[in-house]
Each structure stands twice: as C-alpha cells, then as structure tokens.
Design a protein around this motif. Structure first.
Motif, PDB file in Angstrom:
ATOM      1  N   PHE A   1      -8.241  11.612  -1.086  1.00  0.00           N
ATOM      2  CA  PHE A   1      -7.534  11.735   0.191  1.00  0.00           C
ATOM      3  C   PHE A   1      -7.943  12.973   0.998  1.00  0.00           C
ATOM      4  CE2 PHE A   1      -4.614   8.946  -2.165  1.00  0.00           C
ATOM      5  CZ  PHE A   1      -4.432   7.948  -1.209  1.00  0.00           C
ATOM      6  N   LYS A   2      -7.903  14.130   0.403  1.00  0.00           N
ATOM      7  CA  LYS A   2      -8.159  15.359   1.153  1.00  0.00           C
ATOM      8  C   LYS A   2      -9.599  15.415   1.647  1.00  0.00           C
ATOM      9  CE  LYS A   2      -7.268  20.317   1.014  1.00  0.00           C
ATOM     10  NZ  LYS A   2      -6.780  21.448   0.182  1.00  0.00           N
ATOM     11  N   GLY A   3      -9.756  15.653   2.933  1.00  0.00           N
ATOM     12  CA  GLY A   3     -11.092  15.758   3.513  1.00  0.00           C
ATOM     13  C   GLY A   3     -11.738  14.432   3.839  1.00  0.00           C
ATOM     14  N   ARG A   4     -11.049  13.331   3.597  1.00  0.00           N
ATOM     15  CA  ARG A   4     -11.594  12.009   3.914  1.00  0.00           C
ATOM     16  C   ARG A   4     -10.942  11.474   5.178  1.00  0.00           C
ATOM     17  NH1 ARG A   4     -11.949   7.588  -0.533  1.00  0.00           N
ATOM     18  NH2 ARG A   4     -13.161   6.701   1.190  1.00  0.00           N
ATOM     19  N   GLY A   5     -11.629  10.531   5.824  1.00  0.00           N
ATOM     20  CA  GLY A   5     -11.072   9.901   7.013  1.00  0.00           C
ATOM     21  C   GLY A   5     -11.252  10.765   8.245  1.00  0.00           C
ATOM     22  N   ILE A   6     -10.662  10.311   9.331  1.00  0.00           N
ATOM     23  CA  ILE A   6     -10.813  11.015  10.601  1.00  0.00           C
ATOM     24  C   ILE A   6      -9.922  12.254  10.629  1.00  0.00           C
ATOM     25  CG2 ILE A   6     -11.290   8.846  11.803  1.00  0.00           C
ATOM     26  CD1 ILE A   6      -8.441   9.188  13.061  1.00  0.00           C
TER      27      ILE A   6
ATOM     28  N   LEU B   1      -5.458  -4.423  -1.081  1.00  0.00           N
ATOM     29  CA  LEU B   1      -4.140  -3.813  -1.175  1.00  0.00           C
ATOM     30  C   LEU B   1      -4.055  -2.558  -0.308  1.00  0.00           C
ATOM     31  CD1 LEU B   1      -1.336  -3.674  -2.380  1.00  0.00           C
ATOM     32  CD2 LEU B   1      -2.317  -2.549  -4.402  1.00  0.00           C
ATOM     33  N   GLY B   2      -5.102  -1.751  -0.324  1.00  0.00           N
ATOM     34  CA  GLY B   2      -5.110  -0.559   0.518  1.00  0.00           C
ATOM     35  C   GLY B   2      -5.044  -0.904   2.000  1.00  0.00           C
TER      36      GLY B   2
ATOM     37  N   TRP C   1     -10.656   1.737  -9.548  1.00  0.00           N
ATOM     38  CA  TRP C   1      -9.597   1.004  -8.838  1.00  0.00           C
ATOM     39  C   TRP C   1      -9.055   1.848  -7.690  1.00  0.00           C
ATOM     40  CZ3 TRP C   1      -4.519   1.133  -7.393  1.00  0.00           C
ATOM     41  CH2 TRP C   1      -3.887  -0.090  -7.118  1.00  0.00           C
ATOM     42  N   ILE C   2      -8.811   3.119  -7.943  1.00  0.00           N
ATOM     43  CA  ILE C   2      -8.263   4.000  -6.900  1.00  0.00           C
ATOM     44  C   ILE C   2      -9.288   4.229  -5.797  1.00  0.00           C
ATOM     45  CG2 ILE C   2      -7.393   6.323  -6.424  1.00  0.00           C
ATOM     46  CD1 ILE C   2      -6.202   6.285  -9.263  1.00  0.00           C
ATOM     47  N   ALA C   3     -10.555   4.330  -6.178  1.00  0.00           N
ATOM     48  CA  ALA C   3     -11.596   4.504  -5.162  1.00  0.00           C
ATOM     49  C   ALA C   3     -11.616   3.320  -4.198  1.00  0.00           C
ATOM     50  CB  ALA C   3     -12.961   4.664  -5.831  1.00  0.00           C
ATOM     51  N   GLU C   4     -11.503   2.105  -4.730  1.00  0.00           N
ATOM     52  CA  GLU C   4     -11.510   0.920  -3.876  1.00  0.00           C
ATOM     53  C   GLU C   4     -10.224   0.826  -3.055  1.00  0.00           C
ATOM     54  OE1 GLU C   4     -12.534  -2.646  -5.982  1.00  0.00           O
ATOM     55  OE2 GLU C   4     -14.084  -1.630  -7.147  1.00  0.00           O
ATOM     56  N   LEU C   5      -9.089   1.163  -3.669  1.00  0.00           N
ATOM     57  CA  LEU C   5      -7.819   1.171  -2.941  1.00  0.00           C
ATOM     58  C   LEU C   5      -7.880   2.116  -1.749  1.00  0.00           C
ATOM     59  CD1 LEU C   5      -4.619   0.446  -3.053  1.00  0.00           C
ATOM     60  CD2 LEU C   5      -4.446   2.738  -4.037  1.00  0.00           C
ATOM     61  N   THR C   6      -8.323   3.319  -1.974  1.00  0.00           N
ATOM     62  CA  THR C   6      -8.355   4.305  -0.888  1.00  0.00           C
ATOM     63  C   THR C   6      -9.452   3.981   0.128  1.00  0.00           C
ATOM     64  OG1 THR C   6      -9.663   5.776  -2.328  1.00  0.00           O
ATOM     65  CG2 THR C   6      -7.280   6.140  -2.224  1.00  0.00           C
ATOM     66  N   ASP C   7     -10.535   3.332  -0.306  1.00  0.00           N
ATOM     67  CA  ASP C   7     -11.528   2.861   0.663  1.00  0.00           C
ATOM     68  C   ASP C   7     -10.868   1.904   1.663  1.00  0.00           C
ATOM     69  OD1 ASP C   7     -13.619   4.316  -0.368  1.00  0.00           O
ATOM     70  OD2 ASP C   7     -14.504   2.641  -1.480  1.00  0.00           O
ATOM     71  N   GLY C   8     -10.064   0.977   1.143  1.00  0.00           N
ATOM     72  CA  GLY C   8      -9.361   0.045   2.023  1.00  0.00           C
ATOM     73  C   GLY C   8      -8.428   0.747   2.980  1.00  0.00           C
ATOM     74  N   MET C   9      -7.736   1.768   2.503  1.00  0.00           N
ATOM     75  CA  MET C   9      -6.840   2.538   3.358  1.00  0.00           C
ATOM     76  C   MET C   9      -7.603   3.277   4.449  1.00  0.00           C
ATOM     77  SD  MET C   9      -4.094   4.236   0.726  1.00  0.00           S
ATOM     78  CE  MET C   9      -2.848   3.230  -0.079  1.00  0.00           C
ATOM     79  N   HIS C  10      -8.645   3.977   4.040  1.00  0.00           N
ATOM     80  CA  HIS C  10      -9.397   4.774   5.017  1.00  0.00           C
ATOM     81  C   HIS C  10     -10.095   3.899   6.057  1.00  0.00           C
ATOM     82  CE1 HIS C  10      -8.628   8.652   3.234  1.00  0.00           C
ATOM     83  NE2 HIS C  10      -9.062   8.244   2.049  1.00  0.00           N
TER      84      HIS C  10
ATOM     85  N   PHE D   1      -5.921  -9.313   4.318  1.00  0.00           N
ATOM     86  CA  PHE D   1      -6.443  -8.384   5.319  1.00  0.00           C
ATOM     87  C   PHE D   1      -5.836  -8.690   6.686  1.00  0.00           C
ATOM     88  CE2 PHE D   1      -9.634  -8.377   1.978  1.00  0.00           C
ATOM     89  CZ  PHE D   1      -9.950  -7.034   1.847  1.00  0.00           C
ATOM     90  N   PRO D   2      -4.500  -8.583   6.811  1.00  0.00           N
ATOM     91  CA  PRO D   2      -3.862  -8.886   8.103  1.00  0.00           C
ATOM     92  C   PRO D   2      -4.316  -7.906   9.186  1.00  0.00           C
ATOM     93  CG  PRO D   2      -2.312  -7.786   6.641  1.00  0.00           C
ATOM     94  CD  PRO D   2      -3.516  -8.103   5.811  1.00  0.00           C
TER      95      PRO D   2
END
Length: 324
Positions: free
Chosen positions: A11-16, A62-63, A97-106, A189-190
């Motif tokens: 999470f930290k430092g990722r995304g916009i 899911l993310g 699993w967490i890497a893929e989850l957070t990829d979906g979120m970001h 993926f709504p």
C-alpha cells in the motif's frame, strides 16, 4: 510477513498521489484538504466471504469489486471520488494472493483518480471494509428523497447479469461460454457510474445505485420521497447474454429482484429529461426510461404491455437467509 511489512509492501508508496492529500499512509490518521464550497461525501461497505463474494473469487476481482461498490455509492450522490481507506481482515498472509488483491484495488483507484490513504489490517475470517470519500459542490448532492409526482424513472444500463452469474454458479445453470464470461465480468468487475452520477447533478430529482435489486432500491426512493411508481417491465434493459440465456419470464427474478449490478436508478422531471439525455450521451451512457412516479405511499405497480403484472417484490437484505 507481518502487518506493517504488508502495509509497506502493498500500500505505502503505491498508486496515485493527489495534491489534496497532505498526509497519507503511515501515521495515526490521514490528512486531506476538502475543496472550498464543497461537502464531503462518505460511504462505508464491508464485503464478507460467503456473503458478498464466493470464496474462490480471484483476488484481483475482489480488490476491484471492493473499491467499485463504494465508488458506486458516491456516484449515486453525484460526488467526485477522491480518497479511500481500506481495512483488511485476513485469515493468513499469502503474499501472491495479497499482491493480486492490491493490484485490483490500485488499478480501479488509479482509473478514477482516487488515492488510498490509510486503513487497517487484522487477522480473522476474510472480509474487506472500504471507506470511500468524495466531494460534491454544496447543495448539489443527489438524494433518495427528491422524487416528485410526474418524474420519469430511468436506469443507466442492463440489469440482472450479476444475479444470473451468481445463480449460474450456485445452481449450475446451462449458459453459453461466451455469455457466462460476460455475466461473470459484470459480477466480479462492476463499473461504477461515476461520470453519470456527476452528470445527474442539478437535473435529476433523486438517485440511488442498484445494489440490492431494482424493486428494493426503487422502494427506498419511494419511501423517502413519499410517492409511488409505475414500472413497465418490458422497458427494463437487459444484456444480450441475459436475452440469449433466459426467456422473458425467467429473466424477471434477476432483473427485478437481484442486485449487484451497480447501475444508477434516477428520477427526472419532464422539463429536464432531454437535457440530461444529451449530457449522459456525452459520457457514452444510454439510460432507459422504465416508468414514472405517481402519488401514493411507496407502492410499486408493475405493468406488462399496459396490463397489471403480479410479481413478488424481493431484494437482498442482511440477516435474511440469502447468501452467495
């Protein structure tokens, strides 16, 4: 891997990084600046394994889904999404699993220019709680309570696909592979109608996102607005996948009662209808008129080809027996 390593890695430092975030992940609270003459819109949703999603859902889906359903609430208020907080409850830490989850979120957060600014992680049965924030100019937020007698009722897209995807998995319904792919994408993926929600500001009289089912969510609008409605069920839009998979009467439970489509339902006065139609088309949204607001105390009258149509009103409600 432990809690703070998980936060720092995924999470930290990722995304916009938005200019209105003064302090993000890493402190006791995040600090943000709300634009002048705007109100802060805040929504929170919890997704629980076995209730809101199947245990075998892909983590990336899911993310995406966890963020999307919250942005849909902001869209229903006409708000611009800005910041998100994420609370994860995990039975254990699986790095892939967490890497893929957070990829979906970001991915979805970046698409809508949303920054993840904080949250929490804890150990327990799998669930995700998202608190999404957005801003809306003062006095322009859409509400459920503004529908007036004579207003037209619209939805922004086809309904029932997510429900059909759920039941196809639970009951093993026979659906062509290409259609199964389409409805599963709608479920997992709504697409929150963020731009459409902002286009409704100043023109729509009320709005809500369809999460619990068309009739259930329309009922919320009618009860708060103290009016009733007539719905022409043949006008409720359905996808090619739905039409190819089920006949008209078989579709109705999915189209009228199932939720999870996250389209917007809104009402608009006749004087604003044309202007709003033009505005939505600029965003590539073709909304369908499905009925009209009438006087009354929250009743929904269903019509099919001009004749009254009997149908059991039912939608998703927590603490009932309905789960995925």
């Amino acid at each position: 891997m432990k809690e703070f390593e998980l936060i720092n890695r995924y999470f930290k430092g990722r995304g916009i990084t938005r200019r209105d975030v003064n302090l993000g992940i890493g402190d006791d609270c995040a600090l943000v600046t709300v634009p002048a003459n705007c109100q802060l819109a805040v929504t929170t949703d919890t997704l629980v394994a076995g209730v809101h999603f199947f245990h075998d859902i892909s983590p990336r889906a899911l993310g995406h889904r966890a963020i999307a359903v919250n942005l849909s609430d902001l869209a229903a208020m006409g708000a611009e999404p800005t910041w998100v907080s994420v609370a994860l409850t995990l039975p254990s830490i699986d790095p892939q699993w967490i890497a893929e989850l957070t990829d979906g979120m970001h991915e979805i957060a970046e698409y809508f220019n949303v920054q993840i600014i904080g949250g929490d992680t804890t150990q327990g049965p799998l669930s995700i709680t998202i608190c999404a924030k957005g801003t809306v100019p003062e006095g322009t937020a859409l509400r459920r309570s503004g529908a007036k007698v004579g207003d037209w009722i619209f939805v922004t897209g086809p309904l029932g696909d997510a429900g059909l995807a759920i039941e196809s998995k639970k009951q093993g319904l026979s659906i062509a592979p290409e259609h199964l792919k389409d409805i599963n994408k709608r479920l997992n993926f709504p697409t929150p109608r963020v731009a459409a929600g902002q286009a409704l500001r100043g023109l729509a009289s009320s709005a809500i996102d369809i999460s619990d089912g068309l009739l259930a969510d329309l009922g919320h609008v009618l009860n708060l607005s103290q009016v009733s409605a007539t719905i022409n069920i043949e006008n409720v839009p359905t996808s090619d996948a739905m039409q190819a998979s089920l006949d008209f009467e078989q579709r109705l439970p999915f189209v009228l009662n199932y939720g999870d489509d996250y389209e917007l339902l809104y009402t608009v006065a006749d004087s604003n209808k044309s202007m709003l139609d033009i505005k939505l088309r600029q965003y590539g949204v073709e909304a369908s008129c499905i009925g009209q607001i009438k006087s009354g105390d929250g009743n929904i009258e269903l019509l099919h080809q001009g004749e009254k149509f009997a149908f059991e009103h039912k939608g998703f409600e927590h603490f009932s027996k309905e789960q995925v």
